[in-house]
Each structure stands twice: as structure tokens, then as C-alpha cells.
Design a protein around this motif. Structure first.
Motif, PDB file in Angstrom:
ATOM      1  N   VAL A 138     -42.369 -43.759 -51.221  1.00 40.20           N
ATOM      2  CA  VAL A 138     -43.511 -42.116 -50.979  1.00 40.20           C
ATOM      3  C   VAL A 138     -44.391 -41.819 -50.636  1.00 40.20           C
ATOM      4  N   TYR A 139     -45.934 -43.417 -50.418  1.00 34.34           N
ATOM      5  CA  TYR A 139     -46.762 -43.914 -49.489  1.00 34.34           C
ATOM      6  C   TYR A 139     -45.790 -43.314 -47.728  1.00 34.34           C
ATOM      7  N   THR A 140     -44.808 -43.911 -47.541  1.00 32.42           N
ATOM      8  CA  THR A 140     -43.922 -44.083 -46.738  1.00 32.42           C
ATOM      9  C   THR A 140     -43.784 -42.678 -45.877  1.00 32.42           C
ATOM     10  N   GLU A 143     -47.205 -40.975 -45.460  1.00 35.28           N
ATOM     11  CA  GLU A 143     -47.931 -40.630 -44.693  1.00 35.28           C
ATOM     12  C   GLU A 143     -47.058 -40.517 -43.345  1.00 35.28           C
ATOM     13  N   ASP A 144     -46.231 -41.586 -43.265  1.00 34.68           N
ATOM     14  CA  ASP A 144     -45.226 -41.539 -42.140  1.00 34.68           C
ATOM     15  C   ASP A 144     -44.512 -40.115 -41.717  1.00 34.68           C
ATOM     16  N   GLU A 145     -44.063 -39.790 -42.582  1.00 40.68           N
ATOM     17  CA  GLU A 145     -42.815 -38.918 -42.148  1.00 40.68           C
ATOM     18  C   GLU A 145     -43.351 -37.151 -42.715  1.00 40.68           C
ATOM     19  N   GLU A 146     -44.823 -37.371 -43.578  1.00 42.30           N
ATOM     20  CA  GLU A 146     -45.492 -36.207 -43.422  1.00 42.30           C
ATOM     21  C   GLU A 146     -45.193 -35.209 -43.963  1.00 42.30           C
ATOM     22  N   ALA A 170     -50.325 -45.629 -54.229  1.00 43.43           N
ATOM     23  CA  ALA A 170     -50.066 -45.794 -54.097  1.00 43.43           C
ATOM     24  C   ALA A 170     -51.965 -45.571 -52.798  1.00 43.43           C
ATOM     25  N   ARG A 171     -52.045 -44.709 -52.584  1.00 41.99           N
ATOM     26  CA  ARG A 171     -53.648 -44.835 -51.910  1.00 41.99           C
ATOM     27  C   ARG A 171     -54.671 -45.708 -52.348  1.00 41.99           C
ATOM     28  N   ARG A 172     -54.347 -45.505 -52.829  1.00 46.83           N
ATOM     29  CA  ARG A 172     -55.216 -46.885 -54.364  1.00 46.83           C
ATOM     30  C   ARG A 172     -55.945 -48.354 -53.562  1.00 46.83           C
ATOM     31  N   GLN A 173     -54.363 -48.352 -53.665  1.00 40.31           N
ATOM     32  CA  GLN A 173     -53.919 -49.634 -53.863  1.00 40.31           C
ATOM     33  C   GLN A 173     -54.216 -50.098 -52.392  1.00 40.31           C
ATOM     34  N   VAL A 174     -53.637 -49.015 -51.293  1.00 39.56           N
ATOM     35  CA  VAL A 174     -53.573 -49.501 -49.992  1.00 39.56           C
ATOM     36  C   VAL A 174     -55.188 -49.000 -49.662  1.00 39.56           C
TER      37      VAL A 174
END
Length: 193
Positions: A138-140, A143-146, A170-174
Motif C-alpha cells: 500500500v505504501y509503495t 508513495e511511488d506510483e501516487e 505504514a506512514r506512522r512506522q516509516v
């Protein structure tokens, strides 16, 4: 419910003398209300748990000053309020700092001593790799593919609400990972220059 003023005064006097039993009674009596207030303002169980411990450590450390307090409940409320404000200020400073080094806007200082974009991206990759697999996906995609929540939900065959929850986690952990490793690294590099 707080007990009578006479009982509270006696409890605070015992606490000031170093009574662990008095401390335990105060903790058992007031910690649920303090925790509820912390959780209400912070919205994060982990942060509320951490600050609850900090507040009651301060109660123990300031036990002699507490003997002078008129109302323990008011004193604890002020400690809670101040702890929340300090925590939120610190978090805002950290968020601002981290956002300055966002993936697409990372400045690349001189080649000799500064933080290189490659190092940052390696650290970010480690943070993402530490996520559970579904959160990584989900994060990728976000963030990457927007991709939007809807597009991610369709691609992974999950609900938009699940996408939202995975992305928040995911954002919180990153952010926490980057805070833990990036901030000390940048400070160290700044001190070395």
C-alpha cells in the motif's frame, strides 16, 4: 473519585516521606483519569502509555513539592496538560525536521561530509522493508506510483478503508523509523561540519 481532603493531605504527607504505598494508592486512584485525558488529546495509545509513565515518575520525583499542593487532582491535571503540550511541540519539531528531508525534496549537500540522497533513500528503503507486507504494498503504491485509495483498493482487492488504515500505519512506522535513525545522523553530521 477523589477522596476527602483530609485523606488526600495524609496521603501526600506519606508520599513526601517516601511511602511507596501512598504512591501506589495515588497511581491507582488517578492514573485512569490521567490516561483518559492523555488518550483524548494524543489519540495514540503508545504516546498516552509513555506519557502516563512520565507523569507518574514526575509525581514520585516531586513528591516533596506535592505535599504543598492544595488539590492533587488539579496538580495532576496541570502536569498532564503541560506534558501533552510539550509532547505535541516536540512531535511538531520532529515532523518539521523530517519533512525537510522528504523523499523528493532532499537537499544534497557537498560530497565530503553531508547527508547524501543515496544514504537517505537507503534508510527509507530499510524503513519500508520493516513494514508488514501488505503495508509495504500500500505504501509503495501510494508513495511511488501516487495511486489514489480507490486505485490501490482495486489493485490489491481490498476496501478503501483498509487501504487508508494500512497507509496510516505504514506512514506512522516509516516516520518513527526515520526519526529514530535520520535525526541523530543529521545532527551528528551537522556537528562534524
Amino acid at each position: 473519585m477523589p477522596k476527602s481532603s483530609a485523606h488526600e493531605r495524609k496521603l501526600l504527607t506519606k508520599l513526601a516521606a517516601g511511602s511507596r504505598d501512598a504512591f501506589t494508592e495515588i497511581y491507582l486512584q488517578y492514573s485512569p483519569a490521567v490516561y483518559d485525558a492523555l488518550l483524548y488529546f494524543l489519540k495514540e495509545e503508545h504516546d498516552a502509555d509513555e506519557l502516563l509513565q512520565v507523569i507518574f515518575i514526575k509525581v514520585w520525583e516531586k513528591r516533596q513539592q506535592l505535599a504543598q499542593a492544595e488539590h492533587l487532582e488539579n496538580y495532576l491535571f496541570m502536569m498532564t496538560r503541560n506534558s501533552v503540550l510539550n509532547h505535541l511541540k516536540q512531535k511538531a519539531r520532529e515532523e518539521t525536521f523530517i519533512s525537510q528531508y522528504a523523499r523528493r525534496a532532499l537537499p544534497v549537500p557537498d560530497a565530503e561530509g553531508g547527508l547524501q540522497q543515496k544514504q537517505y533513500l537507503e534508510l527509507l528503503k530499510k524503513a519500508i522493508d520493516a513494514l508488514p507486507l501488505q503495508q509495504q504494498r500500500v505504501y509503495t503504491l501510494a508513495e511511488d506510483e501516487e495511486l489514489s485509495y480507490e486505485e490501490i483498493a482495486r489493485r490489491l482487492s481490498i476496501s478503501k478503508l483498509t487501504v487508508k488504515k494500512h497507509l496510516e500505519l505504514a506512514r506512522r512506522q516509516v516516520r518513527a523509523y526515520m526519526r529514530r535513525y535520520l535525526y541523530p545522523l543529521v545532527v551528528l553530521l551537522m556537528l562534524c561540519q
